[in-house]
Design a protein around this motif. Structure first.
Motif, PDB file in Angstrom:
ATOM      1  N   ALA A 180       0.843  -1.190   0.000  1.00 14.77           N
ATOM      2  CA  ALA A 180       0.000   0.000   0.000  1.00 14.77           C
ATOM      3  C   ALA A 180       0.879   1.242   0.000  1.00 14.77           C
ATOM      4  O   ALA A 180       1.792   1.374   0.811  1.00 14.77           O
ATOM      5  CB  ALA A 180      -0.903  -0.001   1.225  1.00 14.77           C
ATOM      6  N   GLY A 181       0.638   2.155  -0.915  1.00 15.14           N
ATOM      7  CA  GLY A 181       1.415   3.385  -1.000  1.00 15.14           C
ATOM      8  C   GLY A 181       2.697   3.257  -1.799  1.00 15.14           C
ATOM      9  O   GLY A 181       3.346   4.262  -2.072  1.00 15.14           O
TER      10      GLY A 181
ATOM     11  N   LYS B 102       5.144   2.515  -5.098  1.00 18.74           N
ATOM     12  CA  LYS B 102       5.057   2.779  -6.527  1.00 18.74           C
ATOM     13  C   LYS B 102       5.168   1.478  -7.310  1.00 18.74           C
ATOM     14  O   LYS B 102       5.962   0.609  -6.963  1.00 18.74           O
ATOM     15  CB  LYS B 102       6.177   3.738  -6.951  1.00 18.74           C
ATOM     16  CG  LYS B 102       6.049   5.135  -6.379  1.00 18.74           C
ATOM     17  CD  LYS B 102       7.176   6.033  -6.877  1.00 18.74           C
ATOM     18  CE  LYS B 102       7.037   7.449  -6.325  1.00 18.74           C
ATOM     19  NZ  LYS B 102       8.130   8.330  -6.811  1.00 18.74           N
TER      20      LYS B 102
ATOM     21  N   TRP C 111      -6.510  -0.553  -3.834  1.00 18.28           N
ATOM     22  CA  TRP C 111      -5.476  -0.645  -4.869  1.00 18.28           C
ATOM     23  C   TRP C 111      -6.041  -0.280  -6.235  1.00 18.28           C
ATOM     24  O   TRP C 111      -5.383   0.413  -7.013  1.00 18.28           O
ATOM     25  CB  TRP C 111      -4.900  -2.060  -4.924  1.00 18.28           C
ATOM     26  CG  TRP C 111      -4.006  -2.251  -6.099  1.00 18.28           C
ATOM     27  CD1 TRP C 111      -2.686  -1.908  -6.204  1.00 18.28           C
ATOM     28  CD2 TRP C 111      -4.371  -2.778  -7.384  1.00 18.28           C
ATOM     29  NE1 TRP C 111      -2.214  -2.204  -7.468  1.00 18.28           N
ATOM     30  CE2 TRP C 111      -3.226  -2.730  -8.201  1.00 18.28           C
ATOM     31  CE3 TRP C 111      -5.553  -3.286  -7.912  1.00 18.28           C
ATOM     32  CZ2 TRP C 111      -3.232  -3.176  -9.526  1.00 18.28           C
ATOM     33  CZ3 TRP C 111      -5.568  -3.734  -9.221  1.00 18.28           C
ATOM     34  CH2 TRP C 111      -4.418  -3.675 -10.014  1.00 18.28           C
TER      35      TRP C 111
ATOM     36  N   ALA D  67      -6.161   3.419  -6.472  1.00 15.10           N
ATOM     37  CA  ALA D  67      -4.820   4.001  -6.561  1.00 15.10           C
ATOM     38  C   ALA D  67      -4.197   3.745  -7.930  1.00 15.10           C
ATOM     39  O   ALA D  67      -3.594   4.642  -8.529  1.00 15.10           O
ATOM     40  CB  ALA D  67      -3.928   3.428  -5.456  1.00 15.10           C
TER      41      ALA D  67
ATOM     42  N   ARG E 102      -3.082   6.478 -10.787  1.00 15.97           N
ATOM     43  CA  ARG E 102      -1.733   6.535 -11.357  1.00 15.97           C
ATOM     44  C   ARG E 102      -1.787   6.532 -12.882  1.00 15.97           C
ATOM     45  O   ARG E 102      -1.042   7.253 -13.551  1.00 15.97           O
ATOM     46  CB  ARG E 102      -0.902   5.348 -10.851  1.00 15.97           C
ATOM     47  CG  ARG E 102      -0.447   5.475  -9.420  1.00 15.97           C
ATOM     48  CD  ARG E 102       0.563   4.403  -9.047  1.00 15.97           C
ATOM     49  NE  ARG E 102      -0.027   3.088  -8.885  1.00 15.97           N
ATOM     50  CZ  ARG E 102      -0.425   2.587  -7.718  1.00 15.97           C
ATOM     51  NH1 ARG E 102      -0.309   3.301  -6.609  1.00 15.97           N
ATOM     52  NH2 ARG E 102      -0.930   1.354  -7.651  1.00 15.97           N
TER      53      ARG E 102
END
Length: 303
Positions: A106-107, A109, A243, A246, A250
């Motif tokens: 999580a978090g 790259k 996810w 996220a 991205r």
């Protein structure tokens, strides 16, 4: 809409011909060997007191040589086998299989697929939303020929499920729920992902309508061959929803790796050897011609 599954006229893989079976089998063997080695390293690290959230960097040899990501896997992390925010699929001449990678913390790259290791074949990347009607059109038109290329070992396909159309699902968050279901498959039954991807589009409903229930998603996925019993709970608990959101963010903000464009501005976004496809979504021959052109331009794909 009327759905159809088109292949090329001959029904055979159409990128430049080559025989990659022996190489693919060797890569598959190396993948299995590395998975055994990785498991052994993990056991040794645990004995030495290293583990938990801190994590370690692990090498993951795959059927198509992915670069690695942090081995941090809390319940809200990304799925296994999608460290690049996509799942890479290759073939050995008879079957398809997914590249194995650690889960993305999580978090953390994402780590882009190392395309330099795939220079002897065509590399296709597809960014999709399972509610996107144009994505469904591209899938219905090209899924069969892409699957034939991948199965033959002439191409890889990396699929990136996104969630950008929740507002068109009458409050059901169908876009996110479908992408989460796909992530569950990547985590628990990765070799079935390509079949599940096709099945999700085959049952695609129009925007502004109610989507599939959790039970319907589970049934569809199981019928497509992903029978791992953990998938059902993963869907109902929406394990990978954070996810999905996220990864979608991205892709929409960029930069996209291995691409001649900076970000996803709409779906489907299709890349062939890094070049974005802007042709017809309903003409299999047009896409095939683009693949052939990119193969010749980059000198990939064999003879």
């Amino acid at each position: 809409m009327t759905e159809r599954m088109m292949s090329n006229a001959s029904g055979q893989p159409r990128p430049p011909r080559k025989d990659r079976r022996d190489q693919a089998r060797e890569q598959s063997r190396l993948m299995r060997d590395d998975e055994h080695a990785r498991a052994k390293r993990q056991r040794l690290l645990r004995r030495g007191g290293i583990g938990g959230i801190g994590g370690v960097l692990l090498a993951a040899a795959t059927v198509a040589a992915l670069v690695v990501a942090n081995q941090n896997t809390p319940s809200y992390a990304g799925p296994l086998n999608m460290a690049s925010d996509g799942i890479l699929i290759g073939g050995d001449g008879t079957t398809v299989s997914a590249a194995m990678t650690p889960a993305l913390a999580a978090g953390a790259k994402p780590v882009a697929t190392d395309k330099s290791q795939l220079s002897d074949m065509v590399n296709i990347d597809i960014y999709v939303d399972y509610m996107c009607l144009l994505c469904g059109q591209f899938e219905a038109t090209n899924a069969a020929q892409i699957a034939s290329w991948v199965t033959a070992g002439n191409a890889t396909v990396e699929l990136h499920p996104l969630s950008i159309l929740d507002t068109s699902s009458r409050g059901n968050n169908d876009s996110t729920r479908a992408a989460n279901a796909a992530a569950c498959v990547a985590n628990f039954a990765p070799d079935s992902f390509l079949a599940v991807n096709t099945a999700l589009f085959a049952k695609q409903l129009a925007e502004e309508t109610g989507g599939l229930t959790d039970a319907q998603l589970q049934s569809l996925i199981e019928k497509a061959g992903a029978t791992n019993p953990n998938i059902a709970a993963c869907i109902t608990k929406e394990t990978f929803v954070p996810w999905v959101r996220a990864a979608s963010d991205r892709a929409l903000k960029g930069p996209l790796p291995n691409a001649d464009i900076t970000k996803v501005t709409g779906t489907p976004t299709v890349l062939v050897n890094g070049a974005s496809y802007k042709g017809s979504l309903s003409d299999a021959k047009a896409f095939e011609a683009f693949v052939t052109a990119q193969t010749l331009a980059t000198g990939t794909g064999g003879d």
